[in-house]
Design a protein around this motif. Structure first.
Motif, PDB file in Angstrom:
ATOM      1  N   ILE A   1       0.820  -1.215   0.000  1.00 19.78           N
ATOM      2  CA  ILE A   1       0.000   0.000   0.000  1.00 19.78           C
ATOM      3  C   ILE A   1       0.851   1.261   0.000  1.00 19.78           C
ATOM      4  O   ILE A   1       0.336   2.363  -0.053  1.00 19.78           O
ATOM      5  CB  ILE A   1      -0.966   0.056   1.200  1.00 19.78           C
ATOM      6  CG1 ILE A   1      -0.214   0.155   2.522  1.00 19.78           C
ATOM      7  CG2 ILE A   1      -1.927  -1.115   1.176  1.00 19.78           C
ATOM      8  CD1 ILE A   1      -1.048   0.611   3.689  1.00 19.78           C
ATOM      9  N   SER A   2       2.165   1.096   0.058  1.00 18.37           N
ATOM     10  CA  SER A   2       3.047   2.243   0.261  1.00 18.37           C
ATOM     11  C   SER A   2       3.367   2.989  -1.022  1.00 18.37           C
ATOM     12  O   SER A   2       3.249   2.457  -2.117  1.00 18.37           O
ATOM     13  CB  SER A   2       4.356   1.785   0.905  1.00 18.37           C
ATOM     14  OG  SER A   2       5.091   1.007  -0.014  1.00 18.37           O
ATOM     15  N   GLY A   3       3.801   4.212  -0.815  1.00 20.59           N
ATOM     16  CA  GLY A   3       4.295   5.014  -1.922  1.00 20.59           C
ATOM     17  C   GLY A   3       5.811   4.939  -2.005  1.00 20.59           C
ATOM     18  O   GLY A   3       6.386   4.770  -3.059  1.00 20.59           O
TER      19      GLY A   3
ATOM     20  N   LEU B   1     -12.604   3.924   1.374  1.00 22.42           N
ATOM     21  CA  LEU B   1     -12.132   5.026   2.209  1.00 22.42           C
ATOM     22  C   LEU B   1     -12.300   6.342   1.458  1.00 22.42           C
ATOM     23  O   LEU B   1     -11.813   6.481   0.337  1.00 22.42           O
ATOM     24  CB  LEU B   1     -10.663   4.820   2.583  1.00 22.42           C
ATOM     25  CG  LEU B   1     -10.354   3.547   3.370  1.00 22.42           C
ATOM     26  CD1 LEU B   1      -8.855   3.380   3.542  1.00 22.42           C
ATOM     27  CD2 LEU B   1     -11.045   3.563   4.718  1.00 22.42           C
ATOM     28  N   THR B   2     -12.967   7.286   2.079  1.00 23.43           N
ATOM     29  CA  THR B   2     -13.178   8.588   1.441  1.00 23.43           C
ATOM     30  C   THR B   2     -12.252   9.654   1.993  1.00 23.43           C
ATOM     31  O   THR B   2     -12.156  10.737   1.428  1.00 23.43           O
ATOM     32  CB  THR B   2     -14.638   9.058   1.619  1.00 23.43           C
ATOM     33  OG1 THR B   2     -14.938   9.099   3.019  1.00 23.43           O
ATOM     34  CG2 THR B   2     -15.591   8.101   0.912  1.00 23.43           C
ATOM     35  N   GLU B   3     -11.585   9.338   3.103  1.00 25.85           N
ATOM     36  CA  GLU B   3     -10.594  10.268   3.644  1.00 25.85           C
ATOM     37  C   GLU B   3      -9.444   9.483   4.249  1.00 25.85           C
ATOM     38  O   GLU B   3      -9.580   8.308   4.584  1.00 25.85           O
ATOM     39  CB  GLU B   3     -11.209  11.210   4.670  1.00 25.85           C
ATOM     40  CG  GLU B   3     -11.866  10.533   5.844  1.00 25.85           C
ATOM     41  CD  GLU B   3     -12.557  11.526   6.761  1.00 25.85           C
ATOM     42  OE1 GLU B   3     -12.466  11.326   7.983  1.00 25.85           O
ATOM     43  OE2 GLU B   3     -13.168  12.483   6.270  1.00 25.85           O
ATOM     44  N   LYS B   4      -8.327  10.163   4.367  1.00 26.50           N
ATOM     45  CA  LYS B   4      -7.106   9.530   4.880  1.00 26.50           C
ATOM     46  C   LYS B   4      -7.349   9.018   6.300  1.00 26.50           C
ATOM     47  O   LYS B   4      -7.842   9.750   7.152  1.00 26.50           O
ATOM     48  CB  LYS B   4      -5.966  10.548   4.877  1.00 26.50           C
ATOM     49  CG  LYS B   4      -4.660  10.005   5.451  1.00 26.50           C
ATOM     50  CD  LYS B   4      -3.610  11.075   5.514  1.00 26.50           C
ATOM     51  CE  LYS B   4      -3.930  11.985   6.676  1.00 26.50           C
ATOM     52  NZ  LYS B   4      -2.920  12.953   6.989  1.00 26.50           N
TER      53      LYS B   4
ATOM     54  N   TRP C   1      -1.536   7.321   1.621  1.00 27.37           N
ATOM     55  CA  TRP C   1      -2.738   7.968   1.131  1.00 27.37           C
ATOM     56  C   TRP C   1      -2.470   8.758  -0.156  1.00 27.37           C
ATOM     57  O   TRP C   1      -3.242   8.691  -1.103  1.00 27.37           O
ATOM     58  CB  TRP C   1      -3.317   8.875   2.205  1.00 27.37           C
ATOM     59  CG  TRP C   1      -4.637   9.445   1.830  1.00 27.37           C
ATOM     60  CD1 TRP C   1      -4.903  10.731   1.468  1.00 27.37           C
ATOM     61  CD2 TRP C   1      -5.884   8.748   1.756  1.00 27.37           C
ATOM     62  NE1 TRP C   1      -6.228  10.876   1.177  1.00 27.37           N
ATOM     63  CE2 TRP C   1      -6.863   9.681   1.345  1.00 27.37           C
ATOM     64  CE3 TRP C   1      -6.271   7.428   1.995  1.00 27.37           C
ATOM     65  CZ2 TRP C   1      -8.196   9.328   1.175  1.00 27.37           C
ATOM     66  CZ3 TRP C   1      -7.602   7.079   1.820  1.00 27.37           C
ATOM     67  CH2 TRP C   1      -8.543   8.025   1.426  1.00 27.37           C
ATOM     68  N   GLU C   2      -1.377   9.495  -0.174  1.00 30.68           N
ATOM     69  CA  GLU C   2      -1.081  10.368  -1.307  1.00 30.68           C
ATOM     70  C   GLU C   2      -0.476   9.637  -2.505  1.00 30.68           C
ATOM     71  O   GLU C   2      -0.737  10.006  -3.641  1.00 30.68           O
ATOM     72  CB  GLU C   2      -0.119  11.480  -0.874  1.00 30.68           C
ATOM     73  CG  GLU C   2      -0.708  12.438   0.139  1.00 30.68           C
ATOM     74  CD  GLU C   2      -1.863  13.243  -0.395  1.00 30.68           C
ATOM     75  OE1 GLU C   2      -1.854  13.603  -1.598  1.00 30.68           O
ATOM     76  OE2 GLU C   2      -2.807  13.509   0.378  1.00 30.68           O
ATOM     77  N   HIS C   3       0.348   8.615  -2.249  1.00 35.70           N
ATOM     78  CA  HIS C   3       1.115   8.000  -3.336  1.00 35.70           C
ATOM     79  C   HIS C   3       0.989   6.481  -3.421  1.00 35.70           C
ATOM     80  O   HIS C   3       1.587   5.872  -4.304  1.00 35.70           O
ATOM     81  CB  HIS C   3       2.607   8.349  -3.189  1.00 35.70           C
ATOM     82  CG  HIS C   3       2.857   9.811  -3.069  1.00 35.70           C
ATOM     83  ND1 HIS C   3       2.720  10.684  -4.122  1.00 35.70           N
ATOM     84  CD2 HIS C   3       3.209  10.563  -1.989  1.00 35.70           C
ATOM     85  CE1 HIS C   3       2.986  11.913  -3.707  1.00 35.70           C
ATOM     86  NE2 HIS C   3       3.283  11.860  -2.423  1.00 35.70           N
ATOM     87  N   GLY C   4       0.252   5.882  -2.508  1.00 35.32           N
ATOM     88  CA  GLY C   4       0.200   4.421  -2.444  1.00 35.32           C
ATOM     89  C   GLY C   4      -0.918   3.805  -3.253  1.00 35.32           C
ATOM     90  O   GLY C   4      -1.604   4.466  -4.037  1.00 35.32           O
ATOM     91  N   ASN C   5      -1.110   2.527  -3.033  1.00 37.04           N
ATOM     92  CA  ASN C   5      -2.100   1.725  -3.741  1.00 37.04           C
ATOM     93  C   ASN C   5      -3.418   1.777  -2.970  1.00 37.04           C
ATOM     94  O   ASN C   5      -3.634   1.033  -2.023  1.00 37.04           O
ATOM     95  CB  ASN C   5      -1.590   0.289  -3.861  1.00 37.04           C
ATOM     96  CG  ASN C   5      -2.505  -0.598  -4.659  1.00 37.04           C
ATOM     97  OD1 ASN C   5      -3.700  -0.349  -4.790  1.00 37.04           O
ATOM     98  ND2 ASN C   5      -1.942  -1.680  -5.177  1.00 37.04           N
ATOM     99  N   ARG C   6      -4.299   2.658  -3.395  1.00 40.44           N
ATOM    100  CA  ARG C   6      -5.574   2.888  -2.690  1.00 40.44           C
ATOM    101  C   ARG C   6      -6.459   1.651  -2.711  1.00 40.44           C
ATOM    102  O   ARG C   6      -7.116   1.344  -1.719  1.00 40.44           O
ATOM    103  CB  ARG C   6      -6.286   4.082  -3.319  1.00 40.44           C
ATOM    104  CG  ARG C   6      -7.516   4.570  -2.591  1.00 40.44           C
ATOM    105  CD  ARG C   6      -7.215   5.390  -1.342  1.00 40.44           C
ATOM    106  NE  ARG C   6      -6.337   6.497  -1.554  1.00 40.44           N
ATOM    107  CZ  ARG C   6      -6.715   7.733  -1.867  1.00 40.44           C
ATOM    108  NH1 ARG C   6      -7.973   8.029  -2.012  1.00 40.44           N
ATOM    109  NH2 ARG C   6      -5.817   8.685  -2.011  1.00 40.44           N
ATOM    110  N   LYS C   7      -6.480   0.906  -3.819  1.00 37.01           N
ATOM    111  CA  LYS C   7      -7.321  -0.296  -3.888  1.00 37.01           C
ATOM    112  C   LYS C   7      -6.880  -1.333  -2.862  1.00 37.01           C
ATOM    113  O   LYS C   7      -7.699  -1.960  -2.205  1.00 37.01           O
ATOM    114  CB  LYS C   7      -7.301  -0.899  -5.295  1.00 37.01           C
ATOM    115  CG  LYS C   7      -8.167  -0.179  -6.271  1.00 37.01           C
ATOM    116  CD  LYS C   7      -8.232  -0.934  -7.580  1.00 37.01           C
ATOM    117  CE  LYS C   7      -9.202  -0.216  -8.519  1.00 37.01           C
ATOM    118  NZ  LYS C   7      -9.389  -0.969  -9.757  1.00 37.01           N
ATOM    119  N   GLU C   8      -5.571  -1.507  -2.740  1.00 40.23           N
ATOM    120  CA  GLU C   8      -5.054  -2.475  -1.765  1.00 40.23           C
ATOM    121  C   GLU C   8      -5.347  -1.998  -0.341  1.00 40.23           C
ATOM    122  O   GLU C   8      -5.705  -2.796   0.527  1.00 40.23           O
ATOM    123  CB  GLU C   8      -3.552  -2.685  -1.976  1.00 40.23           C
ATOM    124  CG  GLU C   8      -2.932  -3.696  -1.055  1.00 40.23           C
ATOM    125  CD  GLU C   8      -3.390  -5.130  -1.278  1.00 40.23           C
ATOM    126  OE1 GLU C   8      -2.991  -5.996  -0.481  1.00 40.23           O
ATOM    127  OE2 GLU C   8      -4.157  -5.406  -2.211  1.00 40.23           O
TER     128      GLU C   8
END
Length: 115
Positions: free
Chosen positions: A13-15, A90-93, A74-81
Motif C-alpha cells: 500500500i506504500s508510496g 475510504l473517502t478520507e485519509k 494515502w497520497e502515493h500508495g495503492n488505494r485499492k489495496e
C-alpha cells in the motif's frame, strides 16, 4: 501471518517503502496482532514508546514517522489495496491509529502472527 508477510502487505500500500516509518508501522502492527489487543487509547503512551525502545528512537519520532508513512500511503500508495485491507471504501485519509486497526483486523481475520 509472519512479520515478513505483514511487511509485504504494508509495502503493497506504500508510496515510498524505504522510509523508516514503514518499518515502524510494521512493528506496530505486528505488536498489536501478537498481543491480540489493540490499545485504542494508548498508542502514544504504550505502543509508540515500545517501538521507540526497540528501534533506538523516541516516541515522538515514532509517531511522526508512522504519521508520515500513513500520509505517503494515502497520497502515493495503492488505494485499492488499502481499501481491501480496510475492508471498506475510504473517502478520507485514515489516522495512524485507524490504519493500524485496519491491519490488526485484517491480520486477525487471516491468521495469527508468528515472529
Amino acid at each position: 501471518m509472519k512479520q515478513k508477510e505483514i511487511y509485504r502487505l504494508v509495502v503493497g500500500i506504500s508510496g515510498r517503502p524505504a522510509s523508516v516509518g514503514y518499518r515502524q508501522l510494521t512493528r506496530a502492527i505486528v505488536s498489536v496482532v501478537q498481543k491480540k489487543e489493540f490499545p485504542i487509547r494508548c498508542l502514544t503512551s504504550v505502543l509508540y514508546p515500545e517501538i521507540a525502545k526497540e528501534t533506538g528512537s523516541t516516541p515522538q519520532n515514532v509517531a511522526r514517522n508512522i504519521a508520515r508513512a500513513v500520509e505517503d500511503c494515502w497520497e502515493h500508495g495503492n488505494r485499492k489495496e488499502l481499501e481491501r485491507i480496510a475492508g471498506r471504501r475510504l473517502t478520507e485519509k485514515p489516522s495512524p491509529g485507524e490504519l493500524i486497526l485496519y491491519f490488526y483486523n485484517y491480520c486477525l481475520e487471516n491468521e495469527s502472527v508468528e515472529k
